[in-house]
Write a protein that holds these residues in place. Structure first.
Motif, PDB file in Angstrom:
ATOM      1  N   ILE A  66      33.398  30.747  42.258  1.00 15.14           N
ATOM      2  CA  ILE A  66      32.282  31.357  41.537  1.00 15.14           C
ATOM      3  C   ILE A  66      31.007  30.613  41.918  1.00 15.14           C
ATOM      4  O   ILE A  66      31.003  29.394  42.031  1.00 15.14           O
ATOM      5  N   MET A  67      29.943  31.377  42.149  1.00 12.91           N
ATOM      6  CA  MET A  67      28.639  30.797  42.455  1.00 12.91           C
ATOM      7  C   MET A  67      27.667  31.261  41.385  1.00 12.91           C
ATOM      8  O   MET A  67      27.609  32.459  41.071  1.00 12.91           O
ATOM      9  N   ALA A  73      23.502  37.340  38.241  1.00 14.55           N
ATOM     10  CA  ALA A  73      24.849  37.425  37.673  1.00 14.55           C
ATOM     11  C   ALA A  73      25.769  36.516  38.491  1.00 14.55           C
ATOM     12  O   ALA A  73      25.498  36.245  39.668  1.00 14.55           O
ATOM     13  N   PRO A  74      26.858  36.035  37.897  1.00 13.11           N
ATOM     14  CA  PRO A  74      27.796  35.225  38.669  1.00 13.11           C
ATOM     15  C   PRO A  74      28.287  35.978  39.902  1.00 13.11           C
ATOM     16  O   PRO A  74      28.527  37.183  39.859  1.00 13.11           O
ATOM     17  N   ARG A  78      35.165  34.658  47.523  1.00 12.97           N
ATOM     18  CA  ARG A  78      34.691  34.239  48.842  1.00 12.97           C
ATOM     19  C   ARG A  78      33.936  35.364  49.555  1.00 12.97           C
ATOM     20  O   ARG A  78      32.895  35.124  50.162  1.00 12.97           O
ATOM     21  N   ASP A  79      34.423  36.595  49.486  1.00  8.06           N
ATOM     22  CA  ASP A  79      33.767  37.701  50.181  1.00  8.06           C
ATOM     23  C   ASP A  79      32.379  37.977  49.607  1.00  8.06           C
ATOM     24  O   ASP A  79      31.432  38.239  50.350  1.00  8.06           O
ATOM     25  N   ALA A  80      32.245  37.924  48.290  1.00  9.24           N
ATOM     26  CA  ALA A  80      30.941  38.152  47.660  1.00  9.24           C
ATOM     27  C   ALA A  80      29.969  37.023  47.993  1.00  9.24           C
ATOM     28  O   ALA A  80      28.775  37.264  48.223  1.00  9.24           O
ATOM     29  N   ILE A  81      30.476  35.801  48.051  1.00 13.08           N
ATOM     30  CA  ILE A  81      29.636  34.659  48.416  1.00 13.08           C
ATOM     31  C   ILE A  81      29.196  34.790  49.870  1.00 13.08           C
ATOM     32  O   ILE A  81      28.027  34.574  50.202  1.00 13.08           O
TER      33      ILE A  81
END
Length: 158
Positions: A66-67, A73-74, A78-81
């Motif tokens: 989580i970033m 929004a959080p 890994r793919d979203a980051i």
């Protein structure tokens, strides 16, 4: 079955087994991620940022990481980051430098405090500079460390 066919079948299965073993032992190399030490992550991050390499940065993160970015929004996974970094790199050449790096670690968990400076040179030549701090939480997975949570704070302009 004739001896000739038996020998051919054994060779065929041996070849398949050899290929399966080769693939199985090489898979970690394709899936390799993380770093040997949490302290190494800042150097990998800076080098990958300069190269515009979102894949290498994403590989620092656990698949369920989580970033937390200011005012957003959080960002989960890994793919979203990776998508965040792909988007950031599309704005122009990026550089990131780290100042203070403080790491406290145990056997399988670690926390790092990073002070950083980011510089993005847009396609027009305009430069956007940002200073910030991050608290980064790592977990150990086998022999590697992966970022599990990354909370960044943009420092006030000075």
């Amino acid at each position: 079955m004739t001896k000739y066919l038996q020998t051919r079948a054994i060779r065929g299965w041996s070849a398949i087994l050899a290929l399966a073993v080769a693939l199985a032992t090489s898979l970690p190399a394709f899936a390799q991620s993380g770093v040997a030490s949490p302290r190494d992550a800042a150097e990998v991050f800076a080098t990958a940022t300069a190269a515009g390499d979102a894949e290498t940065i994403a590989a620092l993160y656990a698949s369920d990481a989580i970033m937390l970015a200011p005012g957003a929004a959080p960002i989960v996974g890994r793919d979203a980051i990776k998508a965040v970094f792909v988007r950031n790199f599309s704005h122009g050449r990026n550089r990131m430098a780290f100042g203070t790096i403080r790491v406290e670690s145990g056997a399988d968990r670690a926390a790092a405090y990073w002070e950083w400076a980011s510089e993005i040179t847009g396609k027009s030549g305009a430069v956007q500079k940002t200073n910030g701090r991050s608290l980064v939480y790592f977990r150990k997975d086998g022999d590697i460390w992966l970022i599990s949570a990354d909370m960044m704070h943009v420092a006030p302009a000075q």
